[in-house]
Design an enzyme around this catalytic site. Structure first.
Site, short mmCIF file in Angstrom:
data_model
loop_
_atom_site.label_atom_id
_atom_site.label_comp_id
_atom_site.label_asym_id
_atom_site.label_seq_id
_atom_site.Cartn_x
_atom_site.Cartn_y
_atom_site.Cartn_z
N ASP A 28 -12.42 4.56 4.80
CA ASP A 28 -11.39 3.59 5.16
C ASP A 28 -11.84 2.77 6.37
OD1 ASP A 28 -9.92 4.99 3.36
OD2 ASP A 28 -8.26 5.42 4.72
N ASP A 36 -5.31 5.26 -5.52
CA ASP A 36 -5.99 6.14 -4.57
C ASP A 36 -6.25 7.50 -5.21
OD1 ASP A 36 -7.05 6.89 -2.14
OD2 ASP A 36 -5.37 6.14 -0.97
N ASP A 56 0.87 -1.17 0.00
CA ASP A 56 0.00 0.00 0.00
C ASP A 56 0.91 1.22 0.00
OD1 ASP A 56 -2.22 1.95 1.02
OD2 ASP A 56 -3.32 0.10 0.65
N ASP A 57 0.49 2.29 0.66
CA ASP A 57 1.23 3.54 0.61
C ASP A 57 2.64 3.38 1.23
OD1 ASP A 57 1.70 6.23 0.20
OD2 ASP A 57 -0.14 6.88 1.16
C1 GAL Z 1 -6.42 5.98 1.92
C2 GAL Z 1 -6.93 4.64 1.45
C3 GAL Z 1 -6.38 3.60 2.38
C4 GAL Z 1 -4.87 3.63 2.29
C5 GAL Z 1 -4.35 5.03 2.60
C6 GAL Z 1 -2.87 5.14 2.33
O1 GAL Z 1 -6.96 6.98 1.14
O2 GAL Z 1 -8.34 4.63 1.44
O3 GAL Z 1 -6.88 2.32 2.03
O4 GAL Z 1 -4.48 3.24 1.01
O5 GAL Z 1 -5.01 6.02 1.84
O6 GAL Z 1 -2.36 6.40 2.61
#
Ligand code: GAL
Length: 409
Positions: free
Chosen positions: A218, A157, A79-80
């Site tokens: 989220d 995103d 992910d991020d």
């Molecule tokens: C949110 C997203 C999460 C995660 C996060 C990372 O916007 O909905 O699932 O990816 O960013 O910063």
């Protein structure tokens, strides 16, 4: 001849423009880092839990050795917080050099060598939600870079962008993914950002361009978060549920099971509800330390089979009386226009003991006169045959579920 050729080319271009990439015929299953590992970049003090190649390699190993892959969980996704703060001299995205010293092509190769698929996260805007470089103004190059790295799944995103441009931007990036020639599942946050900004959602476009999409907030590691999502999907099901089907799914976000916030009952409830919602099953948990009861929930074959049912029809909340909700999902086997059903009886109450619930088959839409063979998917029990005029009694624990399957007999 020339005219026909030109038409043919036009047709091909139109095909490439649309996503229909043949992927995600059933909801994606796998592991996604965010909920459990967030943006932990402190590999000095917390080497086992930081976002690093180590974490994804270890998770890939455990997906195989602990039996998750064999059950269908086949994506390991970052992910991020994986990227370096700056692009390289050629303008290409690059991973953080200290946390991903081998580079992402190598990491992808490792994940593939285990028989798994490699997922990545990026953001349609100037930055990711955690402030790393986004893909805006580099879309084509970034799609190519992902393909070079062997990426099989992209979560895109929408932080730091103008949601009014998403109807154009999300399809554009999807077309670059298609252009790479590599089959890549495309997970969009597009409708969630439109919803949050009060912009009308063009579902036809979302379905055409994305394999899955987030609709709502989220998830966080709490029961309140799970129920708020479930309530959103129930309250808005007329708009949301019909959009799901093979190749295109609503995504209520990750499974919390095995973490800190849900009790055992609540964990069983999330798994059951995500199965009737035809939701992607994306675990976000430490696969090393998860304890057997929670692993058993994630590995419940009968519930996974409901989630992965080939008809791909999303279930609905068909009744809500006080704390008790009944959710049903049409599944195989079918006969003519009659379906079998997965049924979740969900008790949102949080006091006292189990509630007694009576189900009337007919009022749940079960009219097959030869009856249904009923089984309990958590107790692994065949309960017997029931005809439409019969009633069915269950006891459901507070913040828990009964999950049943009614197969046409
Ligand atoms: C949110 C997203 C999460 C995660 C996060 C990372 O916007 O909905 O699932 O990816 O960013 O910063």
């Amino acid at each position: 001849m020339r005219g026909i050729t030109a038409l043919g080319v036009l047709f091909l271009v139109a095909m490439v423009g649309a996503l229909e990439n043949g992927l995600a015929r059933t909801p994606p299953m796998g592991w996604l880092a965010w909920q459990r590992y967030r943006c932990n970049t402190d590999c000095v003090n917390d080497p086992d839990n930081c976002i690093s190649e180590q974490l994804f390699m270890k998770t890939a190993d455990l997906m195989v050795s602990e039996g998750y892959l064999a059950l269908g969980y086949d994506v390991v996704s970052m992910d991020d917080c994986w990227p370096a703060r700056e692009r390289d001299a050629d303008g290409k995205l690059q991973p953080d050099a200290e946390r991903f010293p081998s580079g992402l092509k190598k990491l992808g190769d490792y994940i593939h060598s285990k028989g798994l698929k490699f997922g990545i996260y990026e953001d349609y805007g100037t930055h990711t939600c955690a402030g790393y470089p986004g893909i805006l103004e580099h879309m084509e190059l970034d799609a190519q870079t992902f393909a070079e790295w062997g990426v099989d799944y992209v979560k895109l995103d929408g932080c730091y962008s103008d949601p009014h441009t998403m109807d154009q931007g999300y399809p554009e990036f999807g077309s670059y993914l298609n252009k790479t020639g590599r089959p890549i599942v495309y997970s969009c946050s597009w409708p969630d950002y439109l919803r949050a900004s009060g912009i009308k959602i063009n579902w036809t476009a979302i379905i055409e361009h994305c394999n899955l999409w987030r609709n709502y907030n989220d998830i966080s590691d709490s029961w309140g978060s799970v129920t708020s999502i479930v309530n959103y999907y129930g309250d808005n099901q007329d708009e949301i549920a019909p959009n799901a089907g093979p190749g295109h799914w609503n995504d209520p976000d990750m499974l919390l099971i095995g973490n800190f916030g849900l009790s055992y009952e609540q964990s069983r409830a999330q798994m059951a509800l995500w199965a009737v919602l035809a939701s992607p099953l994306l675990m976000s948990v430490d696969l090393q330390s998860i304890t057997p009861p929670y692993k058993e929930i994630l590995q419940n074959k009968d519930i996974i089979a409901v989630n992965q049912d080939p008809l791909g029809i999303q279930g609905r909340r068909v009744s809500k009386k006080g704390n008790i909700e009944i959710w049903t999902r049409p599944v195989t086997p079918t006969s003519g226009d009659e379906y079998s059903y997965a049924v979740v009886v969900f008790n949102q109450g949080n006091g006292g003991g189990p509630s007694n619930v009576t189900l009337s088959l007919k009022s749940l839409g079960m009219t097959h006169s030869a009856g249904y063979l009923v089984s309990d998917l958590y107790e692994h029990e065949d309960i017997g045959k029931f005809t439409p005029d019969q009633h069915f009694y269950v006891k459901v624990n507070p913040s828990g579920v009964k999950m049943l399957r009614f197969n046409l007999s």
